[in-house]
Design an enzyme around this catalytic site. Structure first.
Site, PDB file in Angstrom:
ATOM      1  N   ASP A   1      61.830  89.117  75.448  1.00  0.00           N
ATOM      2  CA  ASP A   1      62.162  89.906  76.172  1.00  0.00           C
ATOM      3  C   ASP A   1      62.030  88.743  77.371  1.00  0.00           C
ATOM      4  OD1 ASP A   1      63.324  91.937  77.601  1.00  0.00           O
ATOM      5  OD2 ASP A   1      61.956  91.816  79.102  1.00  0.00           O
ATOM      6  N   SER A   2      63.492  89.027  77.887  1.00  0.00           N
ATOM      7  CA  SER A   2      63.790  88.116  79.737  1.00  0.00           C
ATOM      8  C   SER A   2      62.121  88.380  80.204  1.00  0.00           C
ATOM      9  CB  SER A   2      64.459  89.161  80.621  1.00  0.00           C
ATOM     10  OG  SER A   2      64.664  90.441  80.928  1.00  0.00           O
TER      11      SER A   2
ATOM     12  N   TYR B   1      67.748  89.122  82.881  1.00  0.00           N
ATOM     13  CA  TYR B   1      68.782  88.661  82.946  1.00  0.00           C
ATOM     14  C   TYR B   1      69.884  89.354  83.019  1.00  0.00           C
ATOM     15  CZ  TYR B   1      66.500  85.601  79.347  1.00  0.00           C
ATOM     16  OH  TYR B   1      66.507  84.447  78.637  1.00  0.00           O
ATOM     17  N   GLY B   2      69.702  91.157  83.403  1.00  0.00           N
ATOM     18  CA  GLY B   2      70.610  91.817  83.741  1.00  0.00           C
ATOM     19  C   GLY B   2      71.517  91.598  84.732  1.00  0.00           C
TER      20      GLY B   2
ATOM     21  N   CYS C   1      65.010  93.674  74.542  1.00  0.00           N
ATOM     22  CA  CYS C   1      66.095  92.973  75.361  1.00  0.00           C
ATOM     23  C   CYS C   1      67.342  94.101  75.573  1.00  0.00           C
ATOM     24  CB  CYS C   1      65.984  92.358  75.729  1.00  0.00           C
ATOM     25  SG  CYS C   1      66.793  91.552  77.634  1.00  0.00           S
ATOM     26  N   ASN C   2      67.708  94.723  75.754  1.00  0.00           N
ATOM     27  CA  ASN C   2      69.318  95.810  75.505  1.00  0.00           C
ATOM     28  C   ASN C   2      69.529  94.584  76.211  1.00  0.00           C
ATOM     29  OD1 ASN C   2      68.285  98.492  75.248  1.00  0.00           O
ATOM     30  ND2 ASN C   2      66.409  98.184  76.085  1.00  0.00           N
ATOM     31  N   THR C   3      69.012  93.843  77.489  1.00  0.00           N
ATOM     32  CA  THR C   3      70.475  92.701  77.986  1.00  0.00           C
ATOM     33  C   THR C   3      70.631  91.146  76.760  1.00  0.00           C
ATOM     34  OG1 THR C   3      69.984  93.345  79.797  1.00  0.00           O
ATOM     35  CG2 THR C   3      71.151  91.875  79.381  1.00  0.00           C
TER      36      THR C   3
ATOM     37  N   CYS D   1      66.413 100.574  79.112  1.00  0.00           N
ATOM     38  CA  CYS D   1      66.249  98.564  79.169  1.00  0.00           C
ATOM     39  C   CYS D   1      64.772  99.110  78.892  1.00  0.00           C
ATOM     40  CB  CYS D   1      66.756  98.191  80.815  1.00  0.00           C
ATOM     41  SG  CYS D   1      65.787  97.209  80.511  1.00  0.00           S
ATOM     42  N   THR D   2      64.521  97.899  78.077  1.00  0.00           N
ATOM     43  CA  THR D   2      63.123  97.583  77.617  1.00  0.00           C
ATOM     44  C   THR D   2      61.662  98.017  78.899  1.00  0.00           C
ATOM     45  OG1 THR D   2      62.925  95.259  77.390  1.00  0.00           O
ATOM     46  CG2 THR D   2      63.123  96.840  75.441  1.00  0.00           C
TER      47      THR D   2
HETATM   48  N1  DGL Z   1      64.034  94.517  79.530  1.00  0.00           N
HETATM   49  C1  DGL Z   1      65.497  93.720  79.018  1.00  0.00           C
HETATM   50  C2  DGL Z   1      66.300  94.868  79.070  1.00  0.00           C
HETATM   51  O1  DGL Z   1      66.515  95.221  77.594  1.00  0.00           O
HETATM   52  C3  DGL Z   1      65.944  92.985  80.255  1.00  0.00           C
HETATM   53  C4  DGL Z   1      65.739  93.394  82.346  1.00  0.00           C
HETATM   54  C5  DGL Z   1      66.408  92.205  82.509  1.00  0.00           C
HETATM   55  O2  DGL Z   1      65.540  91.409  82.261  1.00  0.00           O
HETATM   56  O3  DGL Z   1      67.330  92.273  83.358  1.00  0.00           O
HETATM   57  O4  DGL Z   1      67.491  94.391  78.905  1.00  0.00           O
END
Ligand code: DGL
Length: 274
Positions: A11-12, A43-44, A74-76, A193-194
């Site tokens: 994940d980020s 990362y978003g 990480c969804n992003t 988002c995780t």
């Molecule tokens: N937790 C991540 C997600 O599921 C990333 C969030 C981020 O870094 O902006 O999107």
């Protein structure tokens, strides 16, 4: 000492810990190697190219450390990098290794959870703009109406431990209200988002009683179990000592403190550079 082929979880930052925790509850026998790119989170709001480049570096690092299977928790990263990595990079890099994402599992089953057929998504700007959720949900239930709301402040608030401060709550309320007023028929909201499962109880307290809040962790854990059952060629290679090791690109002491809060146990991570 961790075995030689842990399952990689990337994940980020801290968000993937919510996924790791659910996976480890269901599948405690495996070894896991968690990598948080905390130095470059969030990362978003980053571009496709940058998220792809950072995610590929993380995947290569986890492969180099013995992982046969890497979950982009990480969804992003799943929205912006997974497909290119699977289609373009893996065949050249390590054709027998696998990288899986976190978007598909919840989109496969969401049609069975909603009764109004109106689903809401709360996610980062990057995930929302990628349209991954509406596209994937409509593959499995074409008549489901999907409405998205980007929540750009949530990850920075969570990464800084300020999500339940009075100011933090205001941002959360505002985004949830925007989503529900865009489509008042929504009866299921996916936390896309995780990082967001850490807000699940608070969100439940501010939405109408008929609205279900779905966190991805338990769904991903079940889908991973199913994947490993269907892919013995990968499953056989995964080491099984029940160990977890943590890597972070930021300061180890900060990571250990915050990650311990996320997981409710003491963490002893290792600092690395990507
Ligand atoms: N937790 C991540 C997600 O599921 C990333 C969030 C981020 O870094 O902006 O999107």
């Amino acid at each position: 000492m961790i075995g030689k082929s842990p399952i990689g979880v990337f994940d980020s930052g801290y968000g993937g810990l919510t996924i790791l925790s659910d996976i480890q509850k269901l599948l405690p026998q495996y070894d896991y190697l968690y990598l948080g790119d905390n130095a470059r989170a969030p990362y978003g709001s980053r571009s496709f190219d940058v998220v792809y480049e950072f995610t590929l570096e993380a995947v290569k690092e986890l492969f180099a450390r013995g992982c046969e299977l890497v979950i982009l928790a990480c969804n992003t990263a799943s929205a912006k990098a997974l497909r290119t990595i699977q289609q373009n990079d893996l065949p050249l890099l390590s054709p027998n290794k696998r990288v899986l994402g976190v978007i598909r599992p919840s989109t496969e089953i969401i049609g069975e959870i909603t009764t109004t057929n109106h689903v809401g998504i709360l996610a980062t700007e990057g995930t929302v703009k990628s349209l991954s959720y509406p596209i994937e949900i409509n593959k499995f239930s074409s008549d489901t109406i999907v409405t998205q709301q980007a929540c750009p402040m949530w990850v920075p608030l969570i990464e800084n431990g300020r999500h339940l401060s009075e100011g933090g709550k205001l941002f959360i309320q505002e985004d949830v209200q925007l989503l529900l007023s865009s489509d008042p028929q929504i009866d299921v909201i996916i936390l896309g988002c995780t990082h967001y499962p850490i807000l699940k109880s608070y969100i439940e307290s501010i939405v109408p009683k008929n609205v279900k809040i779905v966190a991805q962790g338990p769904i991903i854990a079940e889908k991973l179990e199913d994947y490993l059952n269907r892919h013995p060629e990968i499953e056989n290679k995964c080491s099984k000592n029940g160990e977890i090791h943590f890597l972070t690109t930021e300061n180890k002491i900060d990571f250990d403190t915050k990650a311990s809060l996320f997981l409710g146990e003491k963490i002893d991570s290792e600092h690395i550079r990507l």
